[in-house]
Every structure is written in C-alpha cells, then in structure tokens.
Design a protein around this motif. Structure first.
Motif, PDB file in Angstrom:
ATOM      1  N   TYR A   1       0.836  -1.216   0.000  1.00 39.17           N
ATOM      2  CA  TYR A   1       0.000   0.000   0.000  1.00 39.17           C
ATOM      3  C   TYR A   1       0.871   1.267   0.000  1.00 39.17           C
ATOM      4  O   TYR A   1       0.663   2.189  -0.798  1.00 39.17           O
ATOM      5  CB  TYR A   1      -0.934  -0.057   1.218  1.00 39.17           C
ATOM      6  N   LEU A   2       1.880   1.279   0.875  1.00 44.07           N
ATOM      7  CA  LEU A   2       2.732   2.472   0.979  1.00 44.07           C
ATOM      8  C   LEU A   2       3.535   2.689  -0.303  1.00 44.07           C
ATOM      9  O   LEU A   2       3.718   3.823  -0.761  1.00 44.07           O
ATOM     10  CB  LEU A   2       3.671   2.362   2.186  1.00 44.07           C
ATOM     11  N   ASP A   3       3.961   1.583  -0.910  1.00 42.24           N
ATOM     12  CA  ASP A   3       4.714   1.670  -2.154  1.00 42.24           C
ATOM     13  C   ASP A   3       3.828   2.264  -3.272  1.00 42.24           C
ATOM     14  O   ASP A   3       4.249   3.165  -4.006  1.00 42.24           O
ATOM     15  CB  ASP A   3       5.204   0.250  -2.518  1.00 42.24           C
TER      16      ASP A   3
ATOM     17  N   LYS B   1       1.188   4.063  -2.891  1.00 41.36           N
ATOM     18  CA  LYS B   1       0.843   5.443  -2.528  1.00 41.36           C
ATOM     19  C   LYS B   1       1.955   6.399  -2.983  1.00 41.36           C
ATOM     20  O   LYS B   1       1.698   7.456  -3.559  1.00 41.36           O
ATOM     21  CB  LYS B   1       0.672   5.507  -1.006  1.00 41.36           C
ATOM     22  N   GLU B   2       3.170   5.975  -2.751  1.00 46.64           N
ATOM     23  CA  GLU B   2       4.332   6.770  -3.127  1.00 46.64           C
ATOM     24  C   GLU B   2       4.390   6.933  -4.653  1.00 46.64           C
ATOM     25  O   GLU B   2       4.631   8.028  -5.182  1.00 46.64           O
ATOM     26  CB  GLU B   2       5.587   6.070  -2.558  1.00 46.64           C
ATOM     27  N   LYS B   3       4.114   5.811  -5.371  1.00 47.45           N
ATOM     28  CA  LYS B   3       4.118   5.860  -6.855  1.00 47.45           C
ATOM     29  C   LYS B   3       3.080   6.871  -7.333  1.00 47.45           C
ATOM     30  O   LYS B   3       3.337   7.677  -8.212  1.00 47.45           O
ATOM     31  CB  LYS B   3       3.774   4.477  -7.421  1.00 47.45           C
ATOM     32  N   ARG B   4       1.860   6.790  -6.763  1.00 42.76           N
ATOM     33  CA  ARG B   4       0.776   7.679  -7.164  1.00 42.76           C
ATOM     34  C   ARG B   4       1.143   9.142  -6.876  1.00 42.76           C
ATOM     35  O   ARG B   4       0.979  10.018  -7.722  1.00 42.76           O
ATOM     36  CB  ARG B   4      -0.475   7.294  -6.369  1.00 42.76           C
ATOM     37  N   ASN B   5       1.680   9.378  -5.664  1.00 42.60           N
ATOM     38  CA  ASN B   5       2.031  10.758  -5.289  1.00 42.60           C
ATOM     39  C   ASN B   5       3.098  11.335  -6.204  1.00 42.60           C
ATOM     40  O   ASN B   5       3.079  12.519  -6.521  1.00 42.60           O
ATOM     41  CB  ASN B   5       2.554  10.813  -3.849  1.00 42.60           C
ATOM     42  N   SER B   6       4.036  10.482  -6.628  1.00 40.71           N
ATOM     43  CA  SER B   6       5.122  11.032  -7.437  1.00 40.71           C
ATOM     44  C   SER B   6       4.722  11.193  -8.898  1.00 40.71           C
ATOM     45  O   SER B   6       5.269  12.035  -9.599  1.00 40.71           O
ATOM     46  CB  SER B   6       6.371  10.159  -7.314  1.00 40.71           C
ATOM     47  N   LYS B   7       3.739  10.405  -9.375  1.00 37.79           N
ATOM     48  CA  LYS B   7       3.403  10.460 -10.815  1.00 37.79           C
ATOM     49  C   LYS B   7       2.150  11.268 -11.128  1.00 37.79           C
ATOM     50  O   LYS B   7       1.976  11.719 -12.248  1.00 37.79           O
ATOM     51  CB  LYS B   7       3.190   9.029 -11.325  1.00 37.79           C
TER      52      LYS B   7
END
Ligand SMILES: Cc1cc2nc3c(=O)[nH]c(=O)nc-3n(C[C@H](O)[C@H](O)[C@H](O)COP(=O)(O)OP(=O)(O)OC[C@H]3O[C@@H](n4cnc5c(N)ncnc54)[C@H](O)[C@@H]3O)c2cc1C
Length: 295
Positions: free
Chosen positions: A199-201, A203-209
C-alpha cells in the motif's frame, strides 16, 4: 414532491463542484444522501411520481459536470451509505464506502488482494460500475458478487461476478438501469505488514506520478489499443497546454487538471483540441474515460 419527509440529508440548489474531484459543475435541483436501500427506493418513487430526472453519484471522481449543472435529483451514495463488514470470510460493503475505507478494513483483517485499489479516490459502487483498476489489478479480479436495485422494477437482484461482464473500464451496469447497492469481495488471507508495505509503495508511486495537488477526474482518456493516451498527448507537444484554467497536466499528460477556476466548457474545449491534435499526428482516436453529466 416531498423530500423533506425522508430520513436522510437533502440539499436544494446544491453546487455540484462541491461533489466532484474536478471541482467543476453548476447546481443541481436537489441532492440527497440516502442511508439505506429503503431510502433509495423512496427517492426513486418521488422522482418517478414527479417526473424528475435523477442520477447516481459515488464520489464524483470520474465525472465532468456541465456548467449549467443538472436539472434533477442527484442521489449521492458516498457519506451515509458506507457500512463495511466481514461475512463468512468475504468483505461486504455498501456501495458508498470509499475504496480507501474498504482497503483499510481489508488490511486490518489481514486480507490481501485489494491493495491496487487503495489510492483510487472513488466509492466501491463507482469502481464496480467502471471496473476501476490500477497497478495490474482491477475490480473484476476481486468482486465475488454485487447487489443491485433495478430502477424500473425496484427489485433487488444479486449478480455474480461472471454476470457483470467486466471489461476494460466497463461493466454491465453501464448498460442497465441498475443502482449498485452492495459489493462482496473475495480476498485472500495475507500478512498485514506485507499488505501495508505494498500500500505504501503504491501510494508513493501515485504521489510522485499524479498531479494530486489539482482537481481532476483522473485519466481523461481511455487507453487506446496498443498505446498510451498520455504518451500520445505528450509526444504531440501538448504537455502544459491549457484553455483558461483547464490544463494538460505538466506532471502526467493523461490528466486534464483544474488549476484554478476551470469550467466544464474549458475542459471540453481542451479535450477537443487534444483529440484533434493526436488524431492528426498519430491517426489515433482518443475516447473519453471521464463521464459527462448535464447539458
Ligand atoms: C486523482 C485520480 C486518480 C484516479 N485514478 C484512477 C485509477 O488509478 N484507476 C481507475 O480506474 N480510475 C481512477 N480514477 C477515476 C475514478 O476514481 C474511478 O473511475 C472511480 O471508480 C469512480 O468512482 P466514483 O464513486 O467517484 O464514481 P462517480 O464519479 O461518482 O461516478 C462514475 C459513474 O459511476 C456511476 N455510479 C457511481 N456509483 C454507482 C452506483 N452505486 N450504482 C450505479 N452507478 C454508479 C455514476 O452514475 C457515473 O456514471 C481516478 C480519479 C482521480 C480524480
């Protein structure tokens, strides 16, 4: 017409820009937030008896609403129609629960398989309607069955996954007069720490892209066969192109964002321009994924 006797929230002349993630849209006549299927049935009866148009929304995260608003009743399921519980190992949810709420419930019960949906900002009903998907997963992989209310007969029907005719961003609900009321998910037992890490991974992908700092309705266009809308748009030189406050996101060309006070008309002009340019350059016809409501 008497919505005031209903045991649920009723708002009159309500700005729909407050109920869509695009933050765009004029007013609707009435917005109701039912708590139960009985409430929904009562609302539908009032609409039918008074010849009022009605439209179901979840979280309005895949919607572009007209600047003229909607001349009818919006039945909004997010907020009050959102119980989630476990039944015989299945996660069962009323259709207005958000995907993030359903994911957190699943994670807290050490159930895996729903991580892909954790960052999609819709309700579970809207996600079934759209067969929403991300990062290699889609609703079709996890839905066991769905309860719908037939708008014409007011009967409740249970549809098994195989009868939902899921396809890319499609389900049978788009072709029928149904309101999804309940969704039953088949997940697997997993390890809570591993589920949280995935989930955290993601989330990070979504936030950065993704341009989450601006209003949008996610990917504006469907993925054309054998290609990516965002790549075609970027290669056409349209990154950052704008019509007033509607802009092709500089962070992700697949998103049209509202960088201030964009109107529906601004977005539609930009959509037309993007479609025309991509077609002229690459001979690919882009199709909108976002649904349009109102005139
Ligand atoms: C920042 C951002 C990121 C996104 N990322 C993704 C992504 O990764 N993958 C993806 O697939 N989508 C994505 N989306 C789009 C959107 O979140 C999904 O399509 C979501 O499933 C829509 O759910 P909703 O509840 O907001 O539906 P709404 O926008 O409220 O409604 C969409 C359609 O579903 C119908 N509907 C809603 N609920 C019901 C119901 N209970 N019964 C019958 N019909 C119903 C509505 O009438 C409407 O036609 C993204 C959107 C944003 C803004």
């Amino acid at each position: 017409m008497n919505f005031n006797n209903l045991d649920c929230n009723v708002k009159y002349d309500e700005p729909l820009k407050n109920h869509t993630t695009f933050k765009i849209g004029g007013n609707c006549k009435i917005l109701v937030e039912p708590k139960s299927v009985d409430n929904i049935i009562e609302i539908l009866k009032i609409c039918k008896n008074n010849n009022l148009n009605f439209f179901i929304i979840g979280n309005g995260s895949n919607l572009l609403v007209s600047d003229n608003g909607y001349d009818g009743v919006i039945i909004k399921l997010k907020e009050n129609f959102s119980n989630i519980y476990l039944n015989d190992g299945y996660v069962v949810s009323q259709s207005g629960a958000t995907l993030s709420e359903v994911f957190k419930f699943s994670m807290n019960n050490s159930l895996t398989g729903f991580e892909f949906a954790s960052g999609i900002p819709g309700t579970i009903g809207g996600a079934v309607y759209m067969n929403a998907g991300a990062y290699g997963g889609e609703m079709k992989d996890v839905v066991s069955e769905v309860e719908v209310l037939d708008i014409d007969t007011l009967e409740q029907i249970v549809l098994k996954s195989e009868n939902l005719h899921f396809d890319y961003r499609k389900s049978i609900v788009q072709e029928r007069n149904y309101i999804i009321t309940k969704v039953k998910l088949k997940l697997s037992v997993g390890d809570i720490n591993e589920i949280r890490a995935v989930y955290l991974d993601l989330k990070e992908k979504r936030n950065s892209k993704q341009p989450l700092e601006f209003g949008s309705a996610g990917s504006t266009f469907k993925r054309p066969e054998g290609n990516f809308a965002s790549k075609l748009i970027e290669d056409s030189g349209l990154k950052g192109y704008s019509v007033n406050d509607a802009m092709v996101s500089k962070k992700h060309s697949g998103f049209i964002v509202n960088v201030g006070n964009a109107t529906c008309s601004d977005v539609l002009k930009l959509v037309d321009y993007v479609k025309k340019t991509v077609y002229e350059k690459y001979n690919v016809k882009l199709e909108m994924e976002v649904k349009i409501l109102g005139e």
